[in-house]
Design an enzyme around this catalytic site. Structure first.
Site, short mmCIF file in Angstrom:
data_model
loop_
_atom_site.label_atom_id
_atom_site.label_comp_id
_atom_site.label_asym_id
_atom_site.label_seq_id
_atom_site.Cartn_x
_atom_site.Cartn_y
_atom_site.Cartn_z
N GLY A 216 26.79 36.33 43.27
CA GLY A 216 27.05 37.44 42.38
C GLY A 216 26.70 38.77 43.00
CD GLU A 258 42.85 47.63 47.36
OE1 GLU A 258 43.15 48.48 46.48
OE2 GLU A 258 42.93 46.43 47.19
CB CYS A 292 44.84 46.24 43.23
SG CYS A 292 45.51 45.96 44.89
#
Length: 492
Positions: A216, A258, A292
């Site tokens: 995580g 990004e 995206c």
């Protein structure tokens, strides 16, 4: 070395383990089940790293990197070429995992494997690429700039297209003489992490150069904070990217970010509606909109608006949604219930605020119907934010100036599509809209290993992936070197 017909992934080797210094070992973070989103079935149990594992990995990666960078460039190139061949040889097996673990439909999973192989083949040319230039000097000396490896690169990749969005940093970083610590999304560790490690193992990459650290935010934080990791390549949400960028800045290291997008698709009055809708359907709903670059906002000339909405809605209603592992479908599941519930809440909010629900707006389990919202309020969350699901908004405009204003009215700046009979007019319109990527007479979702990729504004820090120049800029440092025949005499 594994023969092409042999399996690449043996659960007996990786179950409950991470990959450190060439060995599959238990991680300090315990284990996690990899769940098939279409069925809820447990596909595998993967290991999770702890912060101490990051320290151990960075130390061994630093040692391995120095020997790797010192190898003759043909040896590094050969490993990357072999990796590309192995992706092709094991494509069927990798596609199967991609379909089940990620929820991709088989054609898109196959495209991901193809691009992943191409990224390795392109990266194989980097070791022999010119890595410097001779500089002018007013002194009697040879002066030149040399590109050298940064050392250890941390790669943090997302769940949605884990192969492409991991390999586009992993492959060039390795090719240029670096070691890599890879942290895939915990939901897609097999596809986005274990598969990649196994490919490079079989390709002959020396131990310690690619280390797998699933986990995580604590693992991402440890990677950013470790002084041996000099560059971070992060792909994910804008929110998480801000945190990574802030931490990297505090530790004086580069972060190539990004991030999210809310891409516009402009349909000019001279466009043919049928081809435009075909483009839009691909750009909207590929991979359930979990890309995206997906189209979020359709900005359609008012003279075409009603026809466009009608035909796009009809296309959406005709699409088959279901388990991509068991039937031929257009859309698979979204990744998890949290994602689904957020998508649905935004759709309901937009409808309550006056948007027309032209198609979709319903779901069963994790299967969300492709949805078309007509003329939502410009302040609706679903219009202003990245949806990351199979939902699009369509609004009308009157002039090119209005279209440019609407398209630019967003904090994001990733991709842009414009459909027009006058390509030059489309290019002129695109100049008024800040994005990192522009496609005239195409939709917004495109990817090639030879092309620079990246966004502006809150979509990221520019083109840091794709093509030799962008890769060299991303994963090397510049060193100035001079040589003189004799030492100069200074007036002291």
């Amino acid at each position: 070395m594994t023969a092409p017909q042999d399996k690449l992934l043996d659960p007996a080797a990786f179950t409950g383990r991470i990959h450190l210094d060439g060995q599959w070992v238990e991680g300090a973070g315990g284990t996690l089940d990899s769940i098939e989103p279409a069925t809820g079935e447990v596909l595998a149990t993967v290991g999770l790293a702890g912060p101490a594992d990051v320290t151990r990995a960075a130390e061994s990666a630093e040692r391995a990197q120095q020997e790797w960078a010192a190898l003759p460039h043909p040896q590094r190139a050969a490993v990357l070429r072999r990796a590309g061949q192995l992706w092709e040889q094991h494509a069927e097996e990798v596609i199967g995992w991609n379909v089940r673990e990620v929820g991709s439909i088989p054609p898109f999973a196959g495209f991901a494997v193809h691009v992943t192989a191409e990224e390795c083949f392109e990266a194989a040319a980097l070791p022999s690429h010119p890595l410097g230039q001779v500089l002018a000097s007013a002194e009697p000396r040879l002066s030149y700039a040399q590109r050298v490896p940064v050392g250890v690169v941390g790669v943090i990749s997302p769940f949605n297209v884990p192969l492409i969005l991991g390999i586009r940093a992993v492959a060039p970083a390795l090719a240029l003489g670096n070691a890599v610590l890879l942290k895939p999304d915990p939901r897609t560790v097999v596809t986005g992490g274990i598969t990649m490690v196994r490919i490079f193992e079989e390709a002959g990459l020396p131990a310690g150069l690619l280390q797998l650290l699933p986990g995580g935010a604590d693992i991402g934080t440890a990677m950013v904070e470790d002084p041996r990791v000099r560059v971070i390549a992060f792909t994910g949400s804008t929110r998480a990217g801000r945190s990574v960028g802030e931490s990297a800045g505090r530790h004086l290291k580069r972060a190539h970010l990004e991030l999210g997008g809310n891409s516009a698709f402009i349909v000019r009055p001279d466009a043919d509606v049928e081809p435009a809708v075909n483009l839009a359907t691909w750009g909207n709903y590929l991979n359930q909109g979990q890309i995206c670059m997906s189209i979020g906002r359709h900005i359609v000339h008012e003279s075409l608006f009603d026809e466009y909405v009608t035909k796009l809605a009809a296309k959406a209603e005709s699409m088959v949604v279901g388990n991509p592992a068991t039937g031929q479908v257009h859309l698979g599941p979204v990744i998890d219930a949290t994602q689904r519930d957020r998508i649905h809440a935004w759709v309901q909010e937009a409808v309550e605020q006056g948007a027309g629900l032209a198609a979709g707006g319903t779901y069963e389990d994790l299967f969300y119907r492709p949805t078309v919202l007509a003329n939502p309020d410009r302040d609706a969350t679903i219009f202003r934010e990245e949806v990351f699901g199979p939902v699009v908004s369509v609004i009308p405009y009157a002039t090119d100036s209005e279209a440019a204003s609407l398209a630019a009215d967003t904090p994001y700046g990733l991709s842009l599509g414009i459909v027009t009979a006058d390509a030059l007019a489309g290019l002129e319109l695109a100049q008024r809209i800040p994005t990192g990527i522009v496609h005239i007479n195409d939709q917004t979702v495109n990817d090639e290993a030879t092309a620079p990729f990246g966004g502006v504004r809150t979509s990221g820090t520019g083109s840091r992936h794709g093509g030799a120049e962008a890769s060299i800029e991303a994963f090397t440092e510049t060193r100035w070197i001079t040589l003189r025949r004799e030492p100069p005499q200074y007036p002291l």
